[in-house]
Enzyme design. Structure first.
Site, short mmCIF file in Angstrom:
data_model
loop_
_atom_site.label_atom_id
_atom_site.label_comp_id
_atom_site.label_asym_id
_atom_site.label_seq_id
_atom_site.Cartn_x
_atom_site.Cartn_y
_atom_site.Cartn_z
N ASN A 10 0.89 -1.51 -0.24
CA ASN A 10 -0.18 0.15 -0.14
C ASN A 10 0.89 1.67 -0.32
OD1 ASN A 10 -1.52 1.96 0.59
ND2 ASN A 10 -2.08 1.38 2.55
N TRP A 11 1.07 1.95 -1.66
CA TRP A 11 1.74 2.80 -1.28
C TRP A 11 1.53 4.26 -0.76
CZ3 TRP A 11 4.20 2.81 -7.10
CH2 TRP A 11 4.60 1.68 -7.61
N HIS A 97 -9.51 1.33 4.95
CA HIS A 97 -8.04 1.64 5.44
C HIS A 97 -8.48 2.04 6.76
CE1 HIS A 97 -4.21 2.38 6.91
NE2 HIS A 97 -3.92 1.37 6.35
N GLU A 169 -5.43 -4.41 10.47
CA GLU A 169 -3.99 -3.92 10.64
C GLU A 169 -4.49 -2.79 12.14
OE1 GLU A 169 -2.85 -3.13 6.46
OE2 GLU A 169 -3.95 -1.37 6.79
N GLY A 236 3.08 -1.23 4.73
CA GLY A 236 3.45 0.23 4.08
C GLY A 236 4.65 0.70 3.59
N GLY A 237 5.57 1.11 4.66
CA GLY A 237 6.67 1.21 4.49
C GLY A 237 8.03 0.28 3.56
#
Ligand code: 13P
Length: 256
Positions: A10-11, A97, A169, A236-237
């Site tokens: 997930n950019w 999200h 999450e 993510g990161g």
């Protein structure tokens, strides 16, 4: 039941269109060896998605967006429809999200509309659920996750579930460096699967992939992915560097 692991990046709001092709190509190159074992996806900002689809052509990388609207078209400034996503060649989308819930007024009801639209359009939909730290400390994890699932998936059938992935999450683990322990994550994943069994029947629930997300990295991925009900990751990161993302995907390829 063996479920194919799915690792999705997930950019978020991090990559420019001019940077997109290079990142997708680097990921494709770094992960080619695992492509038959792991479903690999890059979910990009909507403005990057055409570049990402073009760069992913001829590779096994799937491309998706980070959100979608429930209407086909119309006066919804700033939104994108599932038809638009399909038209780009992208085949995945994230809904619900926690950052959308936290900062953009997303509710379980709007998540349900977006998820339903995505699945009806034939997209594979990764619907996110997760509790905040306050909710965890107040012992509300099952209550919150149970509600997010029941309302978020309302009206969907066992047939629709073929296009559904759930991403667990925990909000307190996103971008914080704090990861749920494998045991903590497994406990919630098992609860999610039980809830899916109540909604869709046990056989269908066994087929639905449940990803973990929240500070997943090459160093902690293997032990998370070794858990019985953890079928992948939403990253993510660590999805922004091909080597890190590939490290997670290699852990998924080697997980039983
Ligand atoms: P991080 O991997 O940066 O913690 O983000 C997780 C996430 O929110 C993926 O959707």
């Amino acid at each position: 039941m063996s479920r194919k692991k799915i690792i999705a990046g997930n950019w978020k709001m991090n990559v420019k269109p001019s940077e997109t092709a290079a990142l997708v190509k680097a990921i494709a190159e770094a992960t080619a060896a695992y492509a038959d074992k792991v479903e690999i996806v890059c979910c990009t900002p909507a403005i990057d998605v055409l570049e990402a689809v073009a760069a992913a052509k001829g590779t096994t990388i799937g491309v998706g967006t980070e959100n979608c609207h429930w209407e086909d078209h119309g006066a919804f400034t700033g939104e994108i429809s599932t038809g638009m996503i399909v038209d780009t060649g992208a085949t995945y989308v994230i809904t619900g999200h926690s950052e959308r819930r936290q900062y953009f007024g997303e509710t379980d009801e709007t998540v349900n509309k977006r998820t339903t639209a995505a699945i009806k359009a034939g997209l594979t939909c990764m619907m996110c659920v997760g509790e905040t730290l306050d909710e965890r400390e107040a012992d509300l994890v099952n209550e919150v996750i149970g509600r997010q699932l029941k309302v978020g998936l309302k009206g969907l059938t066992a047939n629709d579930a073929a296009k559904l992935v759930i991403a667990y999450e925990p909000v307190w683990a996103i971008g914080t460096g704090k990861t749920a322990t494998p045991a903590q994550a497994q406990q919630v994943h098992a609860f999610i699967r039980e809830t899916l069994a109540k909604l869709f029947g046990e056989a269908t629930a066994e087929t639905i992939r449940i990803q973990y997300g929240g500070s997943m990295k090459p160093g902690n991925a293997a032990e998370l992915l070794a858990q019985k009900d953890i079928d992948g990751g939403l990253i993510g990161g660590a999805a922004l560097k091909a080597a890190d993302f590939a490290g997670i995907i290699s852990a998924a390829a080697n997980a039983k």
